[in-house]
Motif scaffolding. Structure first.
Motif, PDB file in Angstrom:
ATOM      1  N   ASP A 214       0.831  -1.207   0.000  1.00  0.00           N
ATOM      2  CA  ASP A 214       0.000   0.000   0.000  1.00  0.00           C
ATOM      3  C   ASP A 214       0.866   1.258   0.000  1.00  0.00           C
ATOM      4  N   ARG A 215       1.941   1.222  -0.796  1.00  0.00           N
ATOM      5  CA  ARG A 215       2.877   2.345  -0.809  1.00  0.00           C
ATOM      6  C   ARG A 215       2.213   3.688  -1.113  1.00  0.00           C
ATOM      7  N   PRO A 216       1.299   3.780  -2.108  1.00  0.00           N
ATOM      8  CA  PRO A 216       0.683   5.092  -2.349  1.00  0.00           C
ATOM      9  C   PRO A 216      -0.010   5.666  -1.115  1.00  0.00           C
ATOM     10  N   ALA A 217      -0.729   4.814  -0.378  1.00  0.00           N
ATOM     11  CA  ALA A 217      -1.420   5.298   0.817  1.00  0.00           C
ATOM     12  C   ALA A 217      -0.423   5.721   1.894  1.00  0.00           C
ATOM     13  N   VAL A 218       0.687   4.979   2.019  1.00  0.00           N
ATOM     14  CA  VAL A 218       1.696   5.349   3.013  1.00  0.00           C
ATOM     15  C   VAL A 218       2.332   6.690   2.638  1.00  0.00           C
ATOM     16  N   LEU A 219       2.659   6.865   1.369  1.00  0.00           N
ATOM     17  CA  LEU A 219       3.200   8.152   0.925  1.00  0.00           C
ATOM     18  C   LEU A 219       2.211   9.276   1.198  1.00  0.00           C
ATOM     19  N   ALA A 220       0.939   9.038   0.857  1.00  0.00           N
ATOM     20  CA  ALA A 220      -0.076  10.077   1.036  1.00  0.00           C
ATOM     21  C   ALA A 220      -0.277  10.430   2.497  1.00  0.00           C
ATOM     22  N   SER A 221      -0.002   9.498   3.387  1.00  0.00           N
ATOM     23  CA  SER A 221      -0.180   9.784   4.812  1.00  0.00           C
ATOM     24  C   SER A 221       0.763  10.879   5.295  1.00  0.00           C
ATOM     25  N   PHE A 222       1.822  11.156   4.525  1.00  0.00           N
ATOM     26  CA  PHE A 222       2.767  12.208   4.908  1.00  0.00           C
ATOM     27  C   PHE A 222       2.362  13.569   4.364  1.00  0.00           C
ATOM     28  N   ALA A 223       1.406  13.618   3.436  1.00  0.00           N
ATOM     29  CA  ALA A 223       1.009  14.896   2.833  1.00  0.00           C
ATOM     30  C   ALA A 223       0.503  15.903   3.870  1.00  0.00           C
ATOM     31  N   PRO A 224      -0.335  15.511   4.840  1.00  0.00           N
ATOM     32  CA  PRO A 224      -0.744  16.500   5.844  1.00  0.00           C
ATOM     33  C   PRO A 224       0.436  17.086   6.611  1.00  0.00           C
ATOM     34  N   GLY A 225       1.473  16.279   6.833  1.00  0.00           N
ATOM     35  CA  GLY A 225       2.655  16.804   7.488  1.00  0.00           C
ATOM     36  C   GLY A 225       3.344  17.875   6.666  1.00  0.00           C
ATOM     37  N   VAL A 226       3.357  17.694   5.343  1.00  0.00           N
ATOM     38  CA  VAL A 226       3.922  18.734   4.468  1.00  0.00           C
ATOM     39  C   VAL A 226       3.124  20.019   4.613  1.00  0.00           C
ATOM     40  N   ALA A 227       1.793  19.910   4.626  1.00  0.00           N
ATOM     41  CA  ALA A 227       0.954  21.103   4.754  1.00  0.00           C
ATOM     42  C   ALA A 227       1.167  21.789   6.100  1.00  0.00           C
ATOM     43  N   GLU A 228       1.337  20.994   7.145  1.00  0.00           N
ATOM     44  CA  GLU A 228       1.547  21.585   8.470  1.00  0.00           C
ATOM     45  C   GLU A 228       2.878  22.313   8.564  1.00  0.00           C
ATOM     46  N   CYS A 229       3.867  21.867   7.810  1.00  0.00           N
ATOM     47  CA  CYS A 229       5.178  22.524   7.833  1.00  0.00           C
ATOM     48  C   CYS A 229       5.250  23.732   6.903  1.00  0.00           C
ATOM     49  N   ALA A 230       4.293  23.847   5.968  1.00  0.00           N
ATOM     50  CA  ALA A 230       4.413  24.830   4.894  1.00  0.00           C
ATOM     51  C   ALA A 230       4.397  26.266   5.382  1.00  0.00           C
ATOM     52  N   GLY A 231       3.746  26.531   6.515  1.00  0.00           N
ATOM     53  CA  GLY A 231       3.675  27.912   6.983  1.00  0.00           C
ATOM     54  C   GLY A 231       5.025  28.494   7.344  1.00  0.00           C
ATOM     55  N   ALA A 232       5.940  27.652   7.837  1.00  0.00           N
ATOM     56  CA  ALA A 232       7.239  28.145   8.281  1.00  0.00           C
ATOM     57  C   ALA A 232       8.399  27.599   7.474  1.00  0.00           C
ATOM     58  N   ASP A 233       8.131  26.656   6.585  1.00  0.00           N
ATOM     59  CA  ASP A 233       9.208  25.992   5.846  1.00  0.00           C
ATOM     60  C   ASP A 233       9.045  26.260   4.356  1.00  0.00           C
ATOM     61  N   PRO A 234       9.960  27.006   3.730  1.00  0.00           N
ATOM     62  CA  PRO A 234       9.807  27.313   2.302  1.00  0.00           C
ATOM     63  C   PRO A 234       9.875  26.083   1.414  1.00  0.00           C
ATOM     64  N   VAL A 235      10.596  25.043   1.819  1.00  0.00           N
ATOM     65  CA  VAL A 235      10.660  23.826   0.997  1.00  0.00           C
ATOM     66  C   VAL A 235       9.287  23.164   0.942  1.00  0.00           C
ATOM     67  N   ALA A 236       8.634  23.034   2.087  1.00  0.00           N
ATOM     68  CA  ALA A 236       7.296  22.456   2.118  1.00  0.00           C
ATOM     69  C   ALA A 236       6.313  23.320   1.338  1.00  0.00           C
TER      70      ALA A 236
END
Length: 343
Positions: A214-236
């Motif tokens: 279920d690799r796609p689902a595991v990868l997608a599970s990290f997407a909310p973490g990217v969004a949470e970091c985006a406010g302070a992290d220019p890479v995200a």
């Protein structure tokens, strides 16, 4: 499993509506004039294999659910089934070949509609109005219609496409985390910290991820973490801006012409908030200045229910498409292009 049963439920035929996606199955049984009567689901995603989506695995999960829900709803039998399935456009040959007969044998269904999850997302979001829908969850596909035919873009899976999807965002975020772990340019210390919080030591990530089916689902599970970091992290933030560009690119090629076409974003990514939605609106305004993004009326399961209700009531008018939406009898006959079913 929960449902609603009323005393005036007809004893005649009902419908089965299914949404099959990266997080499993959602199932509704209902009747025309009464709407959904019972709901259930399974948290196990349907497998894919050498022949595409595994029809046997789908039936293994669906049949006991459908039987129990039919009893719960007080229906004598099911006449119509609508299966909205992620990956149908490219991986649906086995479903098209096997599912109508299997549903007839196991559930007595006489009419089966197979739809890409993007089509059920479209119908759930916009109904029978022309426009475009970006179905963005674990994967991503855009579909549009002028009500005479369908157009699609992307939906090629996490290895070849699904650009801007949850799996795409998650993979990009994990790549940035590993770049930071190595000390390479383009790395993100906040994403590295978030990745290790979720998955453990970064050096062990390949061993944890690659063996998973279920690799796609595991990868997608990290997407909310990217969004949470985006406010302070220019890479995200850059990852989400790139995702927005991909999403808008796909919408632009499927959106019909005309004045103020409608666009809706559905799926799990619609809840990611401003870090994704603000750049998406900017990209849509650049590529489709006359279009208007609207709030979806419902989700893909709602779309499956709408199609099932229309088929059961004889009011189905959506265009049929060999890969995106086909209506068949158990003998495997497909609907005419106008949507009428040959029985």
């Amino acid at each position: 499993m929960t449902g609603a049963r009323t005393e005036d439920v007809p004893a005649g035929p009902g419908f089965l509506a299914v949404d099959s996606g990266g997080s499993g199955l959602r199932v509704v049984v209902g009747a025309v004039g009464h709407g959904p009567l019972a709901r259930g689901g399974s948290g196990t995603p349907v497998r894919t294999g050498a022949r595409g989506i595994d029809a046997g695995h789908l039936m293994q999960q669906l049949v006991p659910l459908a039987r129990a829900l039919t009893v719960e709803a007080g229906l004598a039998r099911l006449e119509t089934a609508v299966i909205g399935a992620a990956g149908l456009a490219g991986l649906g040959n086995a479903l098209r070949a096997e599912l109508p007969g299997a549903l007839a044998r196991e559930l007595g269904v006489r009419r089966v509609a197979l739809a890409a999850d993007a089509v059920t997302a479209y119908v759930g979001a916009l109904g029978s109005r022309p426009g475009a829908v970006i179905a963005a969850g674990t994967g991503l596909i855009a579909v549009g219609t002028d009500l005479t035919g369908w157009r699609r873009a992307d939906g090629w899976g996490h290895l070849l496409g699904d650009c801007g999807s949850g799996a795409w965002i998650g993979r990009a975020g994990l790549e940035a985390a590993l770049r930071a772990h190595d000390g390479r340019r383009g790395g993100s210390a906040p994403l590295l910290a978030r990745a290790e919080e979720m998955f453990g030591p970064a050096a062990e990530l390949p061993g944890r991820l690659y063996p998973r089916t279920d690799r796609p689902a595991v990868l997608a599970s990290f997407a909310p973490g990217v969004a949470e970091c985006a406010g302070a992290d220019p890479v995200a933030a850059d990852i989400l801006r790139a995702a927005a560009r991909h999403m808008a690119d796909s919408a632009a090629v499927v959106c019909p012409g005309g004045d103020a076409p409608l666009i809706a974003l559905t799926g799990g990514l619609s809840g990611m908030g401003d870090p994704l939605l603000v750049p998406l609106d900017e990209e849509l305004a650049r590529l489709l200045p006359s279009a208007r993004r609207v709030t979806p009326e419902g989700d893909p399961l709602h779309g499956s229910v709408r199609v099932a209700t229309d088929l059961t009531a004889g009011t189905f008018t959506l265009p049929c498409d060999e890969n995106l939406l086909c209506v068949m009898t158990p003998a495997g006959e497909e609907a005419s292009p106008a949507g009428a079913v040959r029985t």
